[in-house]
Write a protein that holds these residues in place. Structure first.
Motif, short mmCIF file in Angstrom:
data_model
loop_
_atom_site.label_atom_id
_atom_site.label_comp_id
_atom_site.label_asym_id
_atom_site.label_seq_id
_atom_site.Cartn_x
_atom_site.Cartn_y
_atom_site.Cartn_z
N ALA A 34 31.93 21.25 -34.89
CA ALA A 34 32.56 21.86 -33.80
C ALA A 34 31.52 22.92 -33.18
CB ALA A 34 33.92 22.58 -34.21
N GLU A 35 30.60 23.45 -34.24
CA GLU A 35 29.69 24.50 -33.91
C GLU A 35 28.34 24.04 -33.46
OE1 GLU A 35 29.15 27.55 -36.58
OE2 GLU A 35 31.16 27.31 -37.38
N PHE A 36 27.91 22.75 -34.11
CA PHE A 36 26.63 22.29 -33.72
C PHE A 36 26.59 20.66 -33.24
CE2 PHE A 36 26.21 25.04 -37.36
CZ PHE A 36 25.39 25.78 -36.97
N ASP A 37 25.64 20.55 -32.20
CA ASP A 37 25.54 19.22 -31.38
C ASP A 37 24.75 18.38 -32.38
OD1 ASP A 37 25.69 17.30 -29.60
OD2 ASP A 37 23.98 18.22 -28.56
N VAL A 38 25.50 17.68 -33.14
CA VAL A 38 24.92 16.76 -34.32
C VAL A 38 25.82 15.60 -34.47
CG1 VAL A 38 26.11 17.99 -36.18
CG2 VAL A 38 23.91 16.80 -36.77
N ASP A 39 25.18 14.56 -34.75
CA ASP A 39 25.79 13.22 -35.19
C ASP A 39 26.65 13.46 -36.54
OD1 ASP A 39 25.98 10.10 -35.00
OD2 ASP A 39 25.19 10.93 -37.18
N LYS A 40 27.79 12.95 -36.62
CA LYS A 40 28.90 13.08 -37.78
C LYS A 40 27.93 12.62 -38.97
CE LYS A 40 33.22 11.93 -39.57
NZ LYS A 40 34.59 11.22 -39.30
N LEU A 41 27.36 11.27 -39.12
CA LEU A 41 26.65 10.90 -40.35
C LEU A 41 25.48 11.81 -40.57
CD1 LEU A 41 26.31 8.77 -42.18
CD2 LEU A 41 24.92 7.51 -40.75
N GLU A 42 24.79 12.37 -39.87
CA GLU A 42 23.67 13.38 -39.91
C GLU A 42 24.28 14.57 -40.33
OE1 GLU A 42 20.38 15.60 -37.62
OE2 GLU A 42 21.36 14.12 -36.59
N CYS A 43 25.20 15.20 -39.97
CA CYS A 43 26.01 16.35 -40.51
C CYS A 43 26.54 16.06 -41.70
CB CYS A 43 27.16 16.76 -39.50
SG CYS A 43 28.08 18.26 -39.77
N GLU A 44 27.12 15.06 -42.31
CA GLU A 44 27.62 14.72 -43.65
C GLU A 44 26.35 14.69 -44.35
OE1 GLU A 44 30.00 11.15 -44.59
OE2 GLU A 44 31.53 12.26 -43.96
N ARG A 45 25.53 14.15 -44.02
CA ARG A 45 24.30 13.92 -45.07
C ARG A 45 23.81 14.95 -45.31
NH1 ARG A 45 21.34 10.76 -41.89
NH2 ARG A 45 20.34 12.44 -40.87
N ASP A 46 23.40 15.85 -44.14
CA ASP A 46 22.76 17.25 -44.43
C ASP A 46 23.74 18.23 -45.24
OD1 ASP A 46 20.74 16.38 -43.20
OD2 ASP A 46 20.96 17.50 -41.26
N LEU A 47 24.90 18.16 -44.83
CA LEU A 47 25.94 19.15 -45.68
C LEU A 47 26.13 18.66 -47.11
CD1 LEU A 47 28.38 21.14 -46.05
CD2 LEU A 47 29.77 19.24 -45.44
N LEU A 48 26.13 17.37 -47.55
CA LEU A 48 26.15 17.10 -49.02
C LEU A 48 24.69 17.52 -49.55
CD1 LEU A 48 27.96 13.56 -48.63
CD2 LEU A 48 28.78 15.75 -49.72
N GLU A 49 23.59 17.25 -49.05
CA GLU A 49 22.41 17.52 -49.69
C GLU A 49 22.19 19.21 -49.80
OE1 GLU A 49 19.46 16.10 -46.90
OE2 GLU A 49 19.55 14.18 -47.59
N ALA A 50 22.83 19.79 -48.85
CA ALA A 50 22.85 21.37 -49.03
C ALA A 50 23.83 21.66 -50.25
CB ALA A 50 23.30 21.93 -47.81
N LEU A 51 24.84 21.18 -50.10
CA LEU A 51 25.87 21.33 -51.14
C LEU A 51 25.46 21.03 -52.78
CD1 LEU A 51 29.32 20.35 -49.65
CD2 LEU A 51 28.52 22.60 -50.05
N GLU A 52 24.86 19.82 -52.73
CA GLU A 52 24.10 19.55 -54.00
C GLU A 52 23.03 20.39 -54.35
OE1 GLU A 52 23.39 17.51 -57.47
OE2 GLU A 52 25.11 17.77 -56.13
N GLN A 53 22.24 21.04 -53.48
CA GLN A 53 21.35 21.87 -53.88
C GLN A 53 22.00 23.22 -54.27
OE1 GLN A 53 18.66 22.37 -50.50
NE2 GLN A 53 17.56 20.40 -50.95
N MET A 54 23.02 23.74 -53.70
CA MET A 54 23.71 25.05 -54.16
C MET A 54 24.39 24.60 -55.46
SD MET A 54 25.38 26.14 -50.57
CE MET A 54 24.70 26.65 -49.23
N ARG A 55 24.84 23.33 -55.63
CA ARG A 55 25.70 23.21 -57.07
C ARG A 55 24.53 23.18 -58.22
NH1 ARG A 55 25.95 19.79 -60.59
NH2 ARG A 55 24.17 18.31 -59.79
N VAL A 56 23.43 22.48 -57.75
CA VAL A 56 22.35 22.51 -59.13
C VAL A 56 21.74 24.04 -59.07
CG1 VAL A 56 19.94 21.70 -59.42
CG2 VAL A 56 21.60 20.23 -58.55
N GLY A 57 21.83 24.72 -58.05
CA GLY A 57 21.30 26.24 -58.38
C GLY A 57 22.37 26.92 -58.78
#
Length: 99
Positions: free
Chosen positions: A60-83
């Motif tokens: 809703a906030e960013f002009d991004v493709d759903k698949l790209e958003c999901e991929r980037d979100l999951l990558e960021a969450l995984e980095q936060m989880r590992v951290g």
């Protein structure tokens, strides 16, 4: 995946610098630096949220493709989880690969 509940793991001292977050984990003494995307995800996690609701908020906030958003979100969450700064109610899936 959409129903996985994600929450911040510990209290952090936070400061925003040029739109990016710098945070200190008081318990471990570890300092973290979040880029703009990770900063927004962190802000959205001020309350526990599902992965699906995080994705929808970012879409809703960013002009991004759903698949790209999901991929980037999951990558960021995984980095936060590992951290060690977030935890999830179930293991987070791997981010979808670029097609």
């Amino acid at each position: 995946m959409e129903d996985a509940l994600v929450r911040r793991r510990s209290e952090m001292l936070e400061a925003e610098v040029d739109g990016e977050l710098v945070a200190l984990d008081v318990e471990s003494g570890t300092c973290y630096s979040f880029n703009r995307s990770a900063t927004r995800i962190w802000q959205l996690l001020d309350e526990p949220r599902t992965v699906g609701s995080l994705r929808d908020a970012l879409l809703a906030e960013f002009d991004v493709d759903k698949l790209e958003c999901e991929r980037d979100l999951l990558e960021a969450l995984e980095q936060m989880r590992v951290g060690g700064v977030i935890e999830s109610s179930v293991p987070l899936p791997a981010a979808p690969t670029k097609g």
